[in-house]
Design an enzyme around this catalytic site. Structure first.
Site, PDB file in Angstrom:
ATOM      1  N   HIS A 187       6.456  13.675   5.843  1.00 34.70           N
ATOM      2  CA  HIS A 187       5.259  12.980   6.304  1.00 34.70           C
ATOM      3  C   HIS A 187       4.026  13.431   5.546  1.00 34.70           C
ATOM      4  O   HIS A 187       3.149  12.646   5.231  1.00 34.70           O
ATOM      5  CB  HIS A 187       5.066  13.214   7.804  1.00 34.70           C
ATOM      6  CG  HIS A 187       5.968  12.377   8.616  1.00 34.70           C
ATOM      7  ND1 HIS A 187       7.151  12.846   9.116  1.00 34.70           N
ATOM      8  CD2 HIS A 187       5.892  11.084   8.980  1.00 34.70           C
ATOM      9  CE1 HIS A 187       7.753  11.875   9.764  1.00 34.70           C
ATOM     10  NE2 HIS A 187       7.013  10.790   9.698  1.00 34.70           N
ATOM     11  N   GLU A 429      17.758  -6.274  -8.568  1.00 34.23           N
ATOM     12  CA  GLU A 429      18.077  -4.842  -8.467  1.00 34.23           C
ATOM     13  C   GLU A 429      19.491  -4.515  -8.933  1.00 34.23           C
ATOM     14  O   GLU A 429      19.885  -3.355  -8.935  1.00 34.23           O
ATOM     15  CB  GLU A 429      17.963  -4.383  -7.007  1.00 34.23           C
ATOM     16  CG  GLU A 429      16.584  -4.547  -6.417  1.00 34.23           C
ATOM     17  CD  GLU A 429      16.491  -4.026  -4.989  1.00 34.23           C
ATOM     18  OE1 GLU A 429      15.949  -2.949  -4.796  1.00 34.23           O
ATOM     19  OE2 GLU A 429      16.968  -4.728  -4.076  1.00 34.23           O
ATOM     20  N   ASP A 453      16.464   0.724  -8.117  1.00 36.86           N
ATOM     21  CA  ASP A 453      17.876   0.386  -7.928  1.00 36.86           C
ATOM     22  C   ASP A 453      18.489  -0.211  -9.187  1.00 36.86           C
ATOM     23  O   ASP A 453      19.649   0.035  -9.493  1.00 36.86           O
ATOM     24  CB  ASP A 453      18.050  -0.580  -6.745  1.00 36.86           C
ATOM     25  CG  ASP A 453      18.145   0.184  -5.435  1.00 36.86           C
ATOM     26  OD1 ASP A 453      18.817   1.229  -5.406  1.00 36.86           O
ATOM     27  OD2 ASP A 453      17.530  -0.254  -4.446  1.00 36.86           O
TER      28      ASP A 453
HETATM   29  C1  PEP Z   1      13.579  -0.552  -6.100  1.00 41.11           C
HETATM   30  O1  PEP Z   1      14.797  -0.435  -5.915  1.00 41.11           O
HETATM   31  O2  PEP Z   1      13.044  -0.420  -7.218  1.00 41.11           O
HETATM   32  C2  PEP Z   1      12.683  -0.854  -4.963  1.00 41.11           C
HETATM   33  C3  PEP Z   1      11.413  -1.143  -5.142  1.00 41.11           C
HETATM   34  O3  PEP Z   1      13.216  -0.793  -3.709  1.00 41.11           O
HETATM   35  P1  PEP Z   1      13.496   0.595  -2.935  1.00 41.11           P
HETATM   36  O4  PEP Z   1      12.941   1.703  -3.778  1.00 41.11           O
HETATM   37  O5  PEP Z   1      12.864   0.473  -1.608  1.00 41.11           O
HETATM   38  O6  PEP Z   1      14.998   0.595  -2.885  1.00 41.11           O
HETATM   39 MG    MG Z   2      15.648  -1.088  -4.019  1.00 43.46          MG
END
Ligand code: PEP
Ligand code: MG
Length: 550
Positions: A187, A429, A453
């Site tokens: 946090h 992604e 991702d």
């Molecule tokens: C990503 O995967 O780049 C993204 C923005 O989503 P998260 O980081 O929430 O998986």
């Molecule tokens: Mg993501």
């Protein structure tokens, strides 16, 4: 001089006196129980006061931080009055304990019980119980929690801070955070990044109470803390501090300016947020919109499925606060590293490749429907766009759109207002999404590349593992070429494409993104103005992939 090394979780340098966070401590517990009645009266009064404080905090949070934060304090108030918890405290009093010891014992017992549970959500509640016990204890002992009784601002030191503690802090008095524990996701770190305050976590036992009152210089970029620095260290810190001050002044001049290159190409610079309270930071940093609202915060902060009404209020609050600017809300992205107990997901060998994000939504139509209804209802109050995460196939997008149409038909039948032209987009992604981008682009209004991702899945590198080092390389040509393929497909279909992964804020990649033809960059609020400054000194026409050797 003492130098400590931790992990920098929020950039920037700060200097000031170290101030240890005030918290009721076990050592101060009185040991002789005068008599049961007297102790019971003291305990009841402290509990009553705690409930009053928590209800007031819930109200404050509802106004300043949204419904989920308010619910946190309401849940804490419920813990104080929980029958099992109060019975446990009374039993300790009956055994001759003081009120203080009874609270401590009940807090320890309940938090240990929760910490030992299989369910991740319940395990996380152990910290809430500790927080509640600390509050009652403080009220018993007359300690004003979190009060910084100094005139000037301080470097706040602590083991770690609980959510309610961070919310109660007088932020104007905090120059930086240094904590023994915590991580980039704690946090303290999240709050610090959103507020643009330097923070260093994980200092361990090197951070000592004796340092209270000593002058410290902290560098949130390198994770270094120097207490009572020698002259050389002092000079190096001062230089960096000065540069930071100059940079801040320079960045102020960027407010109100357009995100436009020297040769007139406009880029949309939006923000990533995780809760309605982050909108304040978007506005303070002049973000032009919200490119990624990670809606899972609502689910993670709740002990049961958030209702349509709760979600509607949160989305409406953000949409209305942004006053007609685009707010891209991503539908539920849980699974993998974001587990929510009440979803009771099966334990998986490879959760990153398992039941997550849109796969959960399409497998649980009722959960999906509730969120879509809340989103469409909120669309009447601003400019919401809906985005689906973790797409791999065209049929998934078609099913998502079908679910949207069904919800719109329901709202039509109920006479509930919503924006029929609400944009629908997907996150790019996965490599599969890139390979079928041509077909996908014909189905949606926009693409947003989740490079965190996309890097993980393209390079077969776990984004959670911090020991993969150089193998996890978002600048790998395979990742950049994947972004280019998605951008070309988007533009051939006449739709826009953005980047909402961490890479979007990497200034050294701006020219590459311009060469690829990226239309939008969505970054943390604190990264908006530096990005704007960089855009404004770049000539888009000179950015070619040949020149950049991509
Ligand atoms: C990503 O995967 O780049 C993204 C923005 O989503 P998260 O980081 O929430 O998986
Ligand atoms: Mg993501």
């Amino acid at each position: 001089m003492v130098v400590m090394q931790g992990s920098g979780v929020s950039k920037g340098v700060a200097k000031g006196p170290v101030y240890f966070y005030q918290r009721a401590a076990a050592a101060a517990v009185r040991l002789d129980a005068a008599c049961f009645e007297e102790e019971k009266r003291r305990l009841d009064a402290a509990c009553e006061k705690s409930v009053e404080q928590l209800n007031a905090l819930a109200e404050k949070a509802r106004k300043e931080a949204g419904e989920d934060a308010a619910m946190l304090f309401e849940t804490h108030a419920m813990f104080v009055e929980d029958e099992d918890f109060t019975d446990c405290m009374t039993a300790a009093l009956e055994k001759g304990c003081t009120a203080e010891r009874a609270v401590e014992a009940a807090g320890e017992q309940f938090s240990a019980m929760l910490a030992g549970m299989d369910d991740e959500y319940m395990r996380a509640r152990a910290a809430d119980i500790k927080d509640v016990a600390r509050r009652i204890l403080s009220n018993l002992m007359g300690i004003a929690e979190g009060g910084i009784d100094l005139d000037g601002p301080v470097i706040l030191a602590a083991d770690d801070l609980a959510p309610s503690e961070t919310l109660q802090l007088d932020k104007r008095k905090i120059l930086g955070f240094i904590t023994r524990g915590g991580s980039g996701n704690s946090h303290t770190a999240i709050l610090a990044r959103t507020m643009g305050i330097p923070a260093i976590c994980g200092l361990g036992d090197a951070l000592k109470r004796e340092m209270d009152g000593c002058v410290a210089y902290i560098d949130g970029e390198t994770g270094r803390v120097a207490v009572e620095p020698d002259e050389r260290t002092l000079a190096a810190f001062e230089e960096k501090y000065e540069k930071q001050r100059e940079m801040k002044t320079l960045m102020e001049t960027m407010k109100g300016q357009k995100d436009v290159t020297l040769d007139g190409r406009e880029i949309m610079v939006y923000c990533n947020i995780g809760s309605p309270e982050d909108v304040a930071a978007v506005q303070a940093n002049d973000g032009q919109g919200i490119g990624l609202f990670r809606s899972e915060f609502l689910y993670l902060a709740s002990s049961d499925y958030p209702t349509e009404e709760e979600q509607f209020r949160a989305y409406k609050q953000v949409a209305a606060a942004m006053g007609g600017r685009r707010v891209v809300i991503r539908t539920l992205d849980i699974g993998a590293d974001k587990q929510v107990g009440y979803f009771a997901l099966q334990k998986e060998e490879n959760p990153a490749l398992g039941m997550r994000a849109v796969r959960i939504c399409l497998s649980r139509p009722e959960v999906f429907r509730t969120q879509l209804r809340a989103l469409y209802r909120a669309s009447a109050y601003g400019r919401i766009a809906i985005m689906f995460p973790m797409i791999t196939s065209v049929w998934e997008v078609r099913e998502c759109k079908q679910a949207c149409r069904k919800v719109m038909a329901e709202l039509d039948a109920e006479g509930v207002p919503y924006r029929r032209d609400t944009e629908i987009g997907i996150m790019v992604e996965t490599p599969a999404c890139v390979f079928v981008a041509e077909e996908l682009a014909k189905e949606v209004d926009f693409f947003s590349v989740g490079t965190n991702d996309l890097t993980q899945y393209t390079l077969a590198c776990d984004r959670q593992a911090n020991d993969l080092g150089r193998f996890f390389d978002p600048r790998h040509p395979a990742v950049l070429r994947a972004v280019k393929m998605a951008a070309d497909a988007a533009h051939r279909a006449g739709i826009w494409i953005g980047i909402c992964g961490e890479m979007g804020a990497d200034l050294s990649l701006l020219e590459t993104f311009l060469a690829i033809g990226i239309d939008e960059l969505s970054v943390s609020p604190a990264a908006v103005l530096p990005l704007r400054a960089e855009i404004r000194k770049t000539t888009a026409g000179a950015c070619t992939l040949e020149r950049l050797k991509c």
